[in-house]
Design an enzyme around this catalytic site. Structure first.
Site, mmCIF file in Angstrom:
data_model
loop_
_atom_site.group_PDB
_atom_site.id
_atom_site.type_symbol
_atom_site.label_atom_id
_atom_site.label_comp_id
_atom_site.label_asym_id
_atom_site.label_seq_id
_atom_site.Cartn_x
_atom_site.Cartn_y
_atom_site.Cartn_z
ATOM 1 N N GLU A 1 0.703 -0.909 0.104
ATOM 2 C CA GLU A 1 0.410 -0.116 -0.323
ATOM 3 C C GLU A 1 1.289 1.466 -0.129
ATOM 4 O O GLU A 1 0.763 1.835 1.172
ATOM 5 C CB GLU A 1 -0.705 0.129 1.116
ATOM 6 C CG GLU A 1 -2.461 -1.202 1.060
ATOM 7 C CD GLU A 1 -2.818 -1.550 1.775
ATOM 8 O OE1 GLU A 1 -2.802 -1.164 2.989
ATOM 9 O OE2 GLU A 1 -3.824 -1.435 1.702
ATOM 10 N N GLU B 1 -4.129 -10.945 0.301
ATOM 11 C CA GLU B 1 -5.174 -10.905 1.775
ATOM 12 C C GLU B 1 -5.981 -10.735 0.827
ATOM 13 O O GLU B 1 -6.585 -10.448 -0.137
ATOM 14 C CB GLU B 1 -4.723 -9.149 1.623
ATOM 15 C CG GLU B 1 -3.019 -9.069 2.722
ATOM 16 C CD GLU B 1 -3.611 -7.480 2.722
ATOM 17 O OE1 GLU B 1 -4.613 -6.858 3.836
ATOM 18 O OE2 GLU B 1 -2.118 -7.030 2.457
HETATM 19 C C1 GAL Z 1 -4.895 -3.970 4.166
HETATM 20 C C2 GAL Z 1 -3.373 -3.526 4.690
HETATM 21 C C3 GAL Z 1 -3.436 -4.625 6.355
HETATM 22 C C4 GAL Z 1 -3.756 -4.422 7.141
HETATM 23 C C5 GAL Z 1 -5.430 -4.642 6.010
HETATM 24 C C6 GAL Z 1 -7.024 -4.583 7.326
HETATM 25 O O1 GAL Z 1 -5.279 -2.815 3.093
HETATM 26 O O2 GAL Z 1 -2.330 -4.069 3.901
HETATM 27 O O3 GAL Z 1 -2.031 -4.782 6.288
HETATM 28 O O4 GAL Z 1 -4.281 -2.947 7.460
HETATM 29 O O5 GAL Z 1 -5.645 -4.177 5.168
HETATM 30 O O6 GAL Z 1 -6.349 -5.599 8.619
#
Ligand code: GAL
Length: 968
Positions: free
Chosen positions: A417, A487
């Site tokens: 990010e 993620e």
């Molecule tokens: C994503 C980010 C993570 C964490 C997650 C939410 O956007 O890459 O670091 O913030 O969201 O828990």
């Protein structure tokens, strides 16, 4: 005239990575060159600004006797000096790069050390002082000499110190600033924790020592051979005795080998011998490539079943010890996880040794995130500003040089990010130029300009399926790339839901090469009053609450139900069958290994009780193959009832990560269906003194409320639709799905009123008619409770008919009541753990026992939890309940309202609900339906099929009394 008052600390706000450090190189432990750990108790002096104190403490002879003592490694804010701060993406200081606030907590660290007696003669060779991690900026002196400054918190920095060393009384002084220009590059979603949080080591460097070396160990899957070449700054010889290799550095040898993979982590011990030292090598032969649009290792496409791992310990923060790192790896292996993204920085190097050894695919991510710039439309983003590029390249090279000799690392990631920009491209080009043997990842650029894979976070199932079918558009480059979800499945609080539905997609479409759950562990901080603290608990000016508790492990590393669910969903072996079939389908879902490490067994169960069991011979299956395996004949003389096979695959022998009986996969095949309870309506309602009796049931004659079943008092039995909203119910503001938690509350579903319309007795029935609805709304649920009995058992049938315009699903639909006491709980149904409609894969049908206390899932922020699904019958507090159909069972020592109001576990105190007038100790929910869980705390909500639609419903429970199972 103007003065710049803080010139001594200019390096703090300088965009450069620092000065004085040695070039980055491989991280290794020498076999024979000594080293001295400088971990331990240091002297420590905190100050509120970067320049509050002068640097005279660095001089020899400085008396720090009145300073505090501080264990290193550590974060001083977790060691009694100041407080931690949690923000997700907001910078906790004004965004004006590279300037940082005047209030800049600064810690002066001092350590005086002697060299060990056997330390080599100082005239021979040199010495290097290594810092493995310091947040966020440090200046270092040894014996009064200024060595330099550095930034890049989770990366190593070394200084040449040989000529400065003395046999005794060496003074090492380190000034650490919490905020620096580097903080702009370290905006990861985590606690801000300044300090020297990784090891400090003095390394002897003999004359002729190895400096830096690069182990190239590839595998040719066609020939079955490995090729080894070690490039070294200092010439030497490479030996691998097991392979008969003895070559000079820079030369290559090709020999037959067993390849390394996460499933088969074969390492060969070798040595690099230079004139000055011997360095142990652990060599894993493997080749990573992009081939026909797929990520292949050793010629085989891989499927990542991954997690995002932040380093976390509830007392030590990111200062992890080896035992904790090993525990993480063992827990991952035992839960079928095969991949780790080191979100969002390179981990302690020892963690990668463990990944090599136990077998985990690693995406090694650089220490880089600039997410807070999104608040200003990415204006001034350092990754798109050439002045910062040296700092970015420094970070990229420190990661790659340190970790390049780990076979487990198969992908480099530029960071997280950070938007898009030239700096990222510069990093990518540098990495590709230095190491062409691995692939490159970055999620933040949808064009995939610099990367070898298309990566996303939190895409919903439908979009993932479109991507799987290559119908997602994107530019020419992206369309040809494999896809991963770096993620997904946000594991905040109760959940994540929908894992099994994602996994089906990953297993269906080749392009989908797997995913990484967000995230591994809750970052709760152990707190004397609160249990575990989260954002806001330290009085932070800006914070993001419990968004920092979104892991598959609780902060104390107890697996959450989410991890148990994930283990089931990503099983390396599929075990499935249809009701009544005499075979079970076994599928080897691994990419490399056969089934020889596993032993299969069957159990035949009737009404959840094992009747017989035995071994199940399963043919050898190559990765991807499946077979219909014949089950034995059902045991002769087995009792009649609801029968099923449970087939398990367990480790056939001890492995380094689990004992021989560890179950890696299981499946159940029903043999016969359940018979639902029937109760003949033979008893008649008998009016008494203010009461009505019906079989074992006693009711209040005026309200029709049940007051006892036999001698078991029951109170407050009524329809219930409310649950203490989960983090996933409440949802994140940026998610497109409906945030039902908020909508439910707006509608008033947490304060439903029950209007009594009629209490009617018939010849064999007692009927109570009600309307259940929230204030201020026209909608409601016409609810009828119909009771009948055969004299021994009492049957309740609840029917609900919605009225009005319902635009949301219900949180739950069922009844709740209070028992004055209950401890042990027994049931036949899904277990042993928690389940909800879209988190039910790991729930096995069987006979289970627990206690009311153990049924609770300790989510750091209390919320709905602890349901057991598919329950046929349950016994607690002297009551037996059978369901028609099966139901969801929840029991707790507080009401849903108390659970809903609690912010920490310490708020949950057993006892009656205030104002309830009831002495109730245990509240029981028997639910006909539960709304799904989803993952909306950061991702999509539950799939439509898991929504609890508002529609006419009817369900029954049969109550009787039973001996109390006691304490389980
Ligand atoms: C994503 C980010 C993570 C964490 C997650 C939410 O956007 O890459 O670091 O913030 O969201 O828990």
């Amino acid at each position: 005239m103007s003065f710049r008052t803080h010139t001594v600390t200019e390096y703090v706000e300088d965009v450069s990575p620092g000065s004085g450090a040695l070039p980055p190189r491989a991280w290794y432990a020498s076999s024979d060159a000594p080293s001295l750990s400088l971990n331990g108790i240091w002297r420590f002096r905190p100050s509120p600004t970067a320049d509050a104190e002068d640097d005279s403490f660095a001089a020899q002879g400085y008396d720090a006797a009145d300073w505090a003592q501080l264990p290193v490694p550590g974060h001083w804010v977790l060691q009694g000096h100041g407080s931690p701060i949690y923000t997700n993406h907001l910078y906790p200081f004004p965004v004006d790069p590279p300037r940082v606030p005047t209030e800049n907590p600064t810690g002066d660290h001092l350590r005086v050390f002697d060299l060990p007696e056997d330390w080599p003669d100082l005239a021979e060779g040199g010495a290097v002082l290594r810092f493995d991690g310091v947040e966020s900026c440090a200046r270092v002196w040894l014996n009064g000499a200024d060595l330099g400054t550095f930034k890049g918190s989770r990366l190593p920095h070394e200084f040449a110190v040989g000529p400065l060393l003395k046999p005794a009384g060496n003074v090492l002084a380190v000034r650490v600033h919490q905020w620096s220009a580097g903080s702009y590059l370290e905006d990861q979603d985590q606690w801000w924790l300044p300090g020297i949080f990784r090891d400090v080591t003095l390394l002897h460097r003999p004359a002729g020592a190895a400096l830096d070396f690069f182990v190239h160990a590839s595998y040719d899957h066609r020939a079955g051979t490995g090729t080894l070449r070690v490039d070294s700054d200092v010439d030497g010889r490479i030996t691998v005795s097991e392979l008969g290799i003895d070559i000079a550095t820079g030369e290559s040898a090709t020999v037959p080998v067993e390849p390394w993979s996460a499933e088969t982590p074969r390492l060969y011990e070798g040595t690099l011998a230079t004139a000055g030292e011997r360095v142990p090598l652990r060599i894993g032969f493997r080749t990573v490539e992009l081939s026909d649009g797929l990520i292949e290792v050793n010629g085989t496409p891989v499927l990542f079943k991954g997690v995002n791992r932040h380093e976390w310990h509830p007392e030590k923060g990111r200062a992890l010890d080896l035992a904790t790192m090993r525990e993480d790896v063992l827990l991952m292996k035992r839960h079928n996880i095969n991949a780790v993204r080191t979100s969002h920085y390179p981990p302690h190097p020892a963690f990668l040794d463990l990944c090599d050894e136990y077998g985990l695919w690693v995406i090694d991510e650089c220490d880089l995130e600039t997410h807070g710039f999104t608040e200003q439309g990415w204006r001034d983003n350092p990754v798109d500003d050439d002045r910062w590029t040296p700092a970015l390249l420094d970070r990229a090279s420190r990661m790659v040089e340190r970790d390049k000799n780990h076979p487990s690392v198969v992908v480099w990631s530029l960071g997280n990010e950070a938007g898009t920009g030239r700096g990222l491209t510069a990093m990518a080009e540098w990495i590709k130029g230095r190491d062409s043997s691995r692939l490159l990842h970055y999620e933040g650029d949808p064009t995939c300009r610099d990367t070898d894979m298309y990566s996303r976070m939190y895409a919903d199932h439908a979009e993932v399926e479109r991507i799987g079918r290559a119908l997602d558009g994107g530019g020419l480059k992206r369309r040809r790339l494999p896809f991963i979800l770096c993620e997904y499945a946000h594991a905040m609080g109760n959940g994540p839901g929908g894992l099994a539905d994602y996994q089906r997609l990953f297993e269906t479409y080749d392009r989908l090469q797997g995913a990484f759950v967000w995230e591994w562990i809750d970052h709760g901080i152990a707190h004397p009053e609160l249990g575990f603290a989260y954002g806001g608990d330290f009085g932070e000016e800006l914070h993001d609450g419990n968004f920092v508790c979104d892991g598959l492990l609780f902060p104390d590393r107890r697996p959450s139900p989410g991890l148990v669910e994930y283990k089931k969903v990503i099983e390396p072996v599929g075990i499935a069958g249809d009701c009544g079939e005499s075979t079970v389908r076994i599928t080897n879902k691994q990419d490399f290994a056969g089934l020889s490490a596993l032993a299969f067994s069957w159990a035949y169960e009737v009404d959840g009780e094992p009747v017989d069991s035995g071994d199940l011979p399963v043919p050898a299956l190559a990765p991807g193959e499946s077979a219909e395996v014949k089950l034995p004949a059902p045991p002769a003389g087995a009792p009649t009832g609801e029968a099923r096979w449970t087939v398990r695959a367990a480790l056939a022998a001890d492995t380094p990560w689990a004992p021989g009986d560890h179950v890696v996969a299981w499946g159940q095949v029903p043999v016969s269906r359940r018979r639902v309870p029937s109760v003949a309506a033979t008893a008649r309602p008998v009016p008494g003194d203010g009461v009505i009796s019906l079989g074992p049931g006693t009711f209040d004659a005026r309200t029709g409320a049940l007051t006892a079943v036999g001698d078991v008092p029951v109170s407050a039995l009524r329809l219930d639709v409310w649950r203490a909203t989960t983090d996933n119910d409440d949802g994140a503001p940026w998610q497109p799905d409906q945030r039902y938690g908020l909508l439910w509350r707006k509608l008033g579903l947490h304060r439903m009123r029950h209007r009594l319309d009629a209490v009617e007795t018939g010849e064999h029935t007692l009927t109570v008619r009600t309307r259940v609805a929230p204030a201020a709304r026209g909608l409601g649920l016409l609810t009828e409770y119909r009771w009948l009995s055969d004299g021994d058992r009492l049957r309740l049938t609840v029917s609900t008919v919605p009225e009005g315009d319902w635009t949301v699903p219900l949180p739950r639909l069922g009844i709740r009541f209070a028992l004055s006491a209950a401890d042990g709980v027994r049931w036949f149904g899904g277990g042993p753990g928690e389940a909800y409609p879209d988190t039910k894969a790991a729930s096995a049908i069987g006979r289970w026992r627990s206690t009311v206390d153990e049924l609770q899932t300790p989510y750091v922020r209390p919320q709905e939890n602890g349901a057991r699904g598919d329950v046929r019958w349950a016994e607690l507090g002297g009551l037996r309940v059978e369901g028609d159909p099966a139901f969801w069972l929840t029991a707790r020592r507080w009401t849903t309202e108390q659970l809903d109001a609690a912010t920490h576990r310490s708020d949950l105190v057993p006892g009656p609900a205030s104002g309830s007038g009831s002495a109730a100790a245990v509240w029981v929910n028997l639910d006909h339906g539960q709304h799904g869980i989803g993952s909306q705390s950061c991702g999509p909500g539950p799939l439509p099929r898991y929504r609890l639609r508002v529609e006419p419903a009817e369900f029954s429970f049969v109550f009787s009394t039973v001996a109390d199972p006691g304490s389980g």
